[in-house]
Design a protein around this motif. Sequence first.
Motif, PDB file in Angstrom:
ATOM      1  N   HIS A  73       0.817  -1.200   0.000  1.00 38.49           N
ATOM      2  CA  HIS A  73       0.000   0.000   0.000  1.00 38.49           C
ATOM      3  C   HIS A  73       0.857   1.259   0.000  1.00 38.49           C
ATOM      4  N   GLY A  74       2.043   1.153   0.561  1.00 43.36           N
ATOM      5  CA  GLY A  74       2.867   2.344   0.692  1.00 43.36           C
ATOM      6  C   GLY A  74       2.584   3.061   1.998  1.00 43.36           C
ATOM      7  N   PRO A  75       3.185   4.201   2.272  1.00 41.43           N
ATOM      8  CA  PRO A  75       2.925   4.939   3.514  1.00 41.43           C
ATOM      9  C   PRO A  75       1.447   5.286   3.647  1.00 41.43           C
ATOM     10  N   PHE A  76       0.935   5.195   4.864  1.00 43.24           N
ATOM     11  CA  PHE A  76      -0.480   5.466   5.109  1.00 43.24           C
ATOM     12  C   PHE A  76      -0.737   6.964   5.147  1.00 43.24           C
ATOM     13  N   ARG A  77      -1.856   7.364   4.570  1.00 48.41           N
ATOM     14  CA  ARG A  77      -2.222   8.776   4.550  1.00 48.41           C
ATOM     15  C   ARG A  77      -2.759   9.197   5.919  1.00 48.41           C
ATOM     16  N   ALA A  78      -2.778  10.502   6.136  1.00 51.04           N
ATOM     17  CA  ALA A  78      -3.243  11.024   7.415  1.00 51.04           C
ATOM     18  C   ALA A  78      -4.739  10.781   7.603  1.00 51.04           C
ATOM     19  N   ASP A  79      -5.506  10.816   6.504  1.00 50.80           N
ATOM     20  CA  ASP A  79      -6.942  10.606   6.638  1.00 50.80           C
ATOM     21  C   ASP A  79      -7.231   9.132   6.861  1.00 50.80           C
ATOM     22  N   GLU A  80      -8.287   8.873   7.647  1.00 49.68           N
ATOM     23  CA  GLU A  80      -8.633   7.496   7.994  1.00 49.68           C
ATOM     24  C   GLU A  80      -9.497   6.871   6.910  1.00 49.68           C
ATOM     25  N   GLY A  81      -9.081   5.694   6.443  1.00 49.31           N
ATOM     26  CA  GLY A  81      -9.852   4.927   5.491  1.00 49.31           C
ATOM     27  C   GLY A  81      -9.920   3.486   5.952  1.00 49.31           C
ATOM     28  N   VAL A  82     -10.479   2.625   5.110  1.00 44.21           N
ATOM     29  CA  VAL A  82     -10.604   1.212   5.460  1.00 44.21           C
ATOM     30  C   VAL A  82      -9.227   0.589   5.677  1.00 44.21           C
ATOM     31  N   ALA A  83      -8.263   0.972   4.838  1.00 50.03           N
ATOM     32  CA  ALA A  83      -6.911   0.413   4.956  1.00 50.03           C
ATOM     33  C   ALA A  83      -6.293   0.748   6.303  1.00 50.03           C
ATOM     34  N   THR A  84      -6.355   2.022   6.668  1.00 49.81           N
ATOM     35  CA  THR A  84      -5.784   2.455   7.941  1.00 49.81           C
ATOM     36  C   THR A  84      -6.488   1.799   9.115  1.00 49.81           C
ATOM     37  N   LEU A  85      -7.802   1.709   9.034  1.00 50.61           N
ATOM     38  CA  LEU A  85      -8.585   1.104  10.112  1.00 50.61           C
ATOM     39  C   LEU A  85      -8.248  -0.373  10.263  1.00 50.61           C
ATOM     40  N   THR A  86      -8.132  -1.088   9.136  1.00 52.39           N
ATOM     41  CA  THR A  86      -7.832  -2.517   9.183  1.00 52.39           C
ATOM     42  C   THR A  86      -6.449  -2.776   9.767  1.00 52.39           C
ATOM     43  N   VAL A  87      -5.472  -2.020   9.287  1.00 52.85           N
ATOM     44  CA  VAL A  87      -4.105  -2.181   9.809  1.00 52.85           C
ATOM     45  C   VAL A  87      -4.062  -1.842  11.294  1.00 52.85           C
ATOM     46  N   GLY A  88      -4.738  -0.778  11.681  1.00 54.51           N
ATOM     47  CA  GLY A  88      -4.754  -0.393  13.084  1.00 54.51           C
ATOM     48  C   GLY A  88      -5.328  -1.473  13.975  1.00 54.51           C
ATOM     49  N   MET A  89      -6.449  -2.076  13.576  1.00 54.99           N
ATOM     50  CA  MET A  89      -7.063  -3.117  14.397  1.00 54.99           C
ATOM     51  C   MET A  89      -6.228  -4.397  14.410  1.00 54.99           C
ATOM     52  N   ALA A  90      -5.501  -4.665  13.319  1.00 54.88           N
ATOM     53  CA  ALA A  90      -4.605  -5.827  13.304  1.00 54.88           C
ATOM     54  C   ALA A  90      -3.473  -5.630  14.312  1.00 54.88           C
ATOM     55  N   LEU A  91      -2.922  -4.413  14.368  1.00 57.48           N
ATOM     56  CA  LEU A  91      -1.860  -4.135  15.331  1.00 57.48           C
ATOM     57  C   LEU A  91      -2.394  -4.127  16.760  1.00 57.48           C
ATOM     58  N   VAL A  92      -3.591  -3.607  16.960  1.00 56.30           N
ATOM     59  CA  VAL A  92      -4.222  -3.652  18.288  1.00 56.30           C
ATOM     60  C   VAL A  92      -4.409  -5.099  18.725  1.00 56.30           C
ATOM     61  N   SER A  93      -4.834  -5.961  17.801  1.00 53.48           N
ATOM     62  CA  SER A  93      -5.024  -7.380  18.118  1.00 53.48           C
ATOM     63  C   SER A  93      -3.708  -8.049  18.498  1.00 53.48           C
ATOM     64  N   ALA A  94      -2.652  -7.732  17.753  1.00 56.12           N
ATOM     65  CA  ALA A  94      -1.340  -8.303  18.063  1.00 56.12           C
ATOM     66  C   ALA A  94      -0.867  -7.868  19.448  1.00 56.12           C
ATOM     67  N   MET A  95      -1.056  -6.604  19.759  1.00 61.33           N
ATOM     68  CA  MET A  95      -0.645  -6.103  21.063  1.00 61.33           C
ATOM     69  C   MET A  95      -1.537  -6.631  22.183  1.00 61.33           C
ATOM     70  N   ALA A  96      -2.793  -6.907  21.872  1.00 66.08           N
ATOM     71  CA  ALA A  96      -3.683  -7.509  22.861  1.00 66.08           C
ATOM     72  C   ALA A  96      -3.193  -8.909  23.232  1.00 66.08           C
ATOM     73  N   ILE A  97      -2.772  -9.670  22.232  1.00 66.98           N
ATOM     74  CA  ILE A  97      -2.221 -11.003  22.492  1.00 66.98           C
ATOM     75  C   ILE A  97      -0.971 -10.895  23.357  1.00 66.98           C
TER      76      ILE A  97
END
Length: 234
Positions: free
Chosen positions: A104-128
């Motif tokens: 995808h390349g660097p994430f843009r400042a505005d929130e989209g589906v890509a940013t939201l999905t990546v964010g929740m994946a990282l939150v899930s990893a840190m939750a584990i």
Amino acid sequence: MKTPPLPTLLSFNGGYVDTLGFLSLSGLFTAHVTGNFVTLGASMAHGLDGAWSKLLALPVFCLVVFASRLVCLKLPSQNRSPIRPMLVVKLLLFVGVAAYALYHGPFRADEGVATLTVGMALVSAMAIQNGLHKAHLSKAPPSTLMTGTTTQIMLDLADILADPKADEVATAKARIKKMAAAVATFALGCGFGAVGYMYAPAVAFTLPAVIAVVALFASSAAAEILKPYQLLLC
């Protein structure tokens, strides 16, 4: 070459992922999820992007901790430690994030589906990581939240200064050494996360996966985990 202890690797990744996520994903805290209440308020007050990810971070974090704990409670009945399976799941999440970031390349400042999905994946990893650390490495300092650790260091230093001949001084000094190492490692991870964002904002997402692979080797060293950190199985 000797593999670093598992708690050290977790602390580095905790600082790195939290910093990189905050800088790349509209101010999202992926490890220190309660901090998102503050940034959510800032987003609402200033009209900034990222409100959805901050709203979802805590419930996603809680759900993943709950689900991973249920899995951990089932694994010992099969004569298996839950540490390595959970680390593998975390690794897969990091690999998925790294692959998407490279594509995808660097994430843009505005929130989209890509940013939201990546964010929740990282939150899930840190939750584990948080759940695994709390349940199975409870004698080691926390790997994602350093406020309590820093407080304990200051309390121990004050106790040592007030009565340097007390019986508890040796225990306090040993605790300070262990906790200070955790804080320093976490801070180092924060620094690397910031540098990665500055100079390679997409490639920077690959390092957590690399550290997670090393953590798998560290988790296989049973003696290293059991003796210094008094591993508690479910």
